[in-house]
Scaffold this active site. Structure first.
Site, short mmCIF file in Angstrom:
data_model
loop_
_atom_site.label_atom_id
_atom_site.label_comp_id
_atom_site.label_asym_id
_atom_site.label_seq_id
_atom_site.Cartn_x
_atom_site.Cartn_y
_atom_site.Cartn_z
N VAL A 1 0.84 -1.20 0.00
CA VAL A 1 0.00 0.00 0.00
C VAL A 1 0.88 1.25 0.00
O VAL A 1 0.62 2.22 -0.71
CB VAL A 1 -0.94 0.00 1.22
CG1 VAL A 1 -1.87 1.21 1.16
CG2 VAL A 1 -1.75 -1.28 1.29
N LYS B 1 2.27 1.94 -3.43
CA LYS B 1 1.23 2.52 -4.29
C LYS B 1 0.98 3.98 -3.94
O LYS B 1 0.77 4.83 -4.82
CB LYS B 1 -0.07 1.72 -4.17
CG LYS B 1 0.01 0.32 -4.75
CD LYS B 1 -1.31 -0.42 -4.55
CE LYS B 1 -1.26 -1.83 -5.09
NZ LYS B 1 -2.54 -2.55 -4.88
N ARG C 1 -6.97 10.68 8.71
CA ARG C 1 -8.33 10.27 8.35
C ARG C 1 -8.98 9.68 9.59
O ARG C 1 -8.41 8.78 10.22
CB ARG C 1 -8.32 9.23 7.23
CG ARG C 1 -9.70 9.01 6.59
CD ARG C 1 -9.73 7.83 5.64
NE ARG C 1 -9.77 6.56 6.35
CZ ARG C 1 -8.86 5.59 6.19
NH1 ARG C 1 -7.84 5.75 5.36
NH2 ARG C 1 -8.98 4.46 6.88
N TYR D 1 -7.10 4.55 -5.17
CA TYR D 1 -8.42 4.12 -4.69
C TYR D 1 -8.62 4.43 -3.21
O TYR D 1 -9.61 3.99 -2.61
CB TYR D 1 -8.58 2.60 -4.93
CG TYR D 1 -7.50 1.76 -4.31
CD1 TYR D 1 -7.60 1.29 -3.01
CD2 TYR D 1 -6.36 1.43 -5.03
CE1 TYR D 1 -6.59 0.53 -2.44
CE2 TYR D 1 -5.35 0.67 -4.48
CZ TYR D 1 -5.47 0.22 -3.18
OH TYR D 1 -4.47 -0.53 -2.62
#
Length: 347
Positions: A19, A22, A290, A315
């Site tokens: 992750v 990416k 977040r 995404y």
């Protein structure tokens, strides 16, 4: 305008290695070349540090130069080893793009504090607090924010499964992206779920299942009034939301659809935003985070978790929420780096 020499650290030894890579690739696509001179510092799964031209395929292969962030504040920032000799690169700032262990738990932040290099995002204290869900809940509760009921199971400790009310979620206390998380509906399922969680952390959390929809809020900035992105809601067809667990997450999830803006009443969106900011302030967050929450049928908001270095992939929820609010990823990068350079992020 002088280009900012920006170190971008990615990869790492945690379960979220892929992750992170990416996320770094998205940063590479959206960073402004007129404003930044990027130095991509990749950490392989085995823990080797490499200076890369970019985080594209093959960055961790071959015999590229080794590079480490020196904890010596007089060393110039980045030490680069090539052909048996060390050189130095003086970095103006570092953008950590490491998720999970060693990225969101205060480890990389501690190294950066020792180095004296300004860095984007949360500091040691807030990173460590938010990484440990039990500590997150304790601090949030002290600020009057609702959390699930929970209990902690430490290494070697057993739990009487017959004394729990079901369903419950069993999860590693200090991990991310749903790795090691299980939903348990019967007492006989509990031992296996605890063992699954212990693959990722010796400290395990058992928490009540909150009945409600999963919503999130991207937060950006410092001080008493950070800004927020659009609120999202993860619409589930079955099961529970398991981010980054899909076989091909770029093409979508088998059981969840992100809705941005969330299809909830305006008053509920406002409540989610305000709760996210309260959580952000209570935990001492800086730069970006977040905040994931549950919105119950009664209209109340319950904290789920806080991600201090949220995914920035194509995404991922954080950039999608910010984009919907008119703040593209390039602007997010500019803002968090500017905060780091101004010193506000470490005040």
């Amino acid at each position: 305008m002088t280009e900012v020499k920006l170190g971008i650290v990615f990869g790492g030894r945690s379960e979220e290695h892929d992750v992170s890579v990416k996320s770094a690739r998205e940063v590479a696509k959206h960073i402004d070349p007129a404003r930044y001179e990027p130095f991509f510092i990749g950490i392989t799964r085995s823990g080797a540090w490499k200076l890369c031209a970019d985080p594209g395929p093959g960055w961790d292969q071959g015999e590229g130069p080794g590079a480490v962030l020196s904890p010596d504040g007089t060393a110039g920032g980045l030490l680069v080893l090539e052909r048996g000799r060390y050189g130095t690169v003086a970095l103006d700032a570092v953008l950590p793009v490491l998720h999970g262990t060693h990225g969101e738990d205060g480890a990389i932040q501690g190294l950066l504090e020792l180095s004296g290099i300004p860095y984007a995002g949360c500091d040691i204290q807030s990173s460590a607090l938010c990484m440990d869900k039990s500590l997150t809940y304790l601090v949030a509760r002290s600020a009057g924010i609702a959390t699930p009921e929970f209990r902690v199971v430490t290494a070697g400790e057993s739990v009487d499964a017959d004394r729990l009310g079901y369903p419950v979620f069993v999860k590693p206390a200090r991990s991310g992206s749903s790795f090691g998380v299980s939903k348990v509906t019967r007492a006989d399922e509990l031992p296996a779920a605890v063992e699954t969680a212990r693959r990722y952390d010796s400290k395990v959390l058992i928490e009540e299942a909150v009945v409600g929809g999963e919503v999130g809020c991207a937060v950006l900035g410092n001080g008493p009034e950070p800004i927020t992105g659009e609120v999202d809601r993860m619409a589930l067809s079955h099961g529970f939301f398991r981010i980054h667990q899909e076989e091909d997450p770029e093409s979508g999830s088998e059981n969840s659809t992100p809705l941005v803006p969330a299809d909830i009443p305006a008053a509920s969106r406002d409540l989610v935003r305000e709760t996210a900011k309260r959580v952000y302030r209570a935990l001492g967050c800086r730069g970006l985070a977040r905040v994931d929450m549950f919105l119950t049928d009664e209209g109340t908001v319950v904290l789920n978790e806080v991600n201090t270095l949220p995914g920035l992939t194509s995404y991922s929820r954080y950039p999608r929420m910010m984009e919907a609010a008119g703040i593209p990823l390039s602007a997010v990068i500019d803002r968090v780096v500017s905060l780091a350079l101004s010193g506000e992020a470490r005040a």
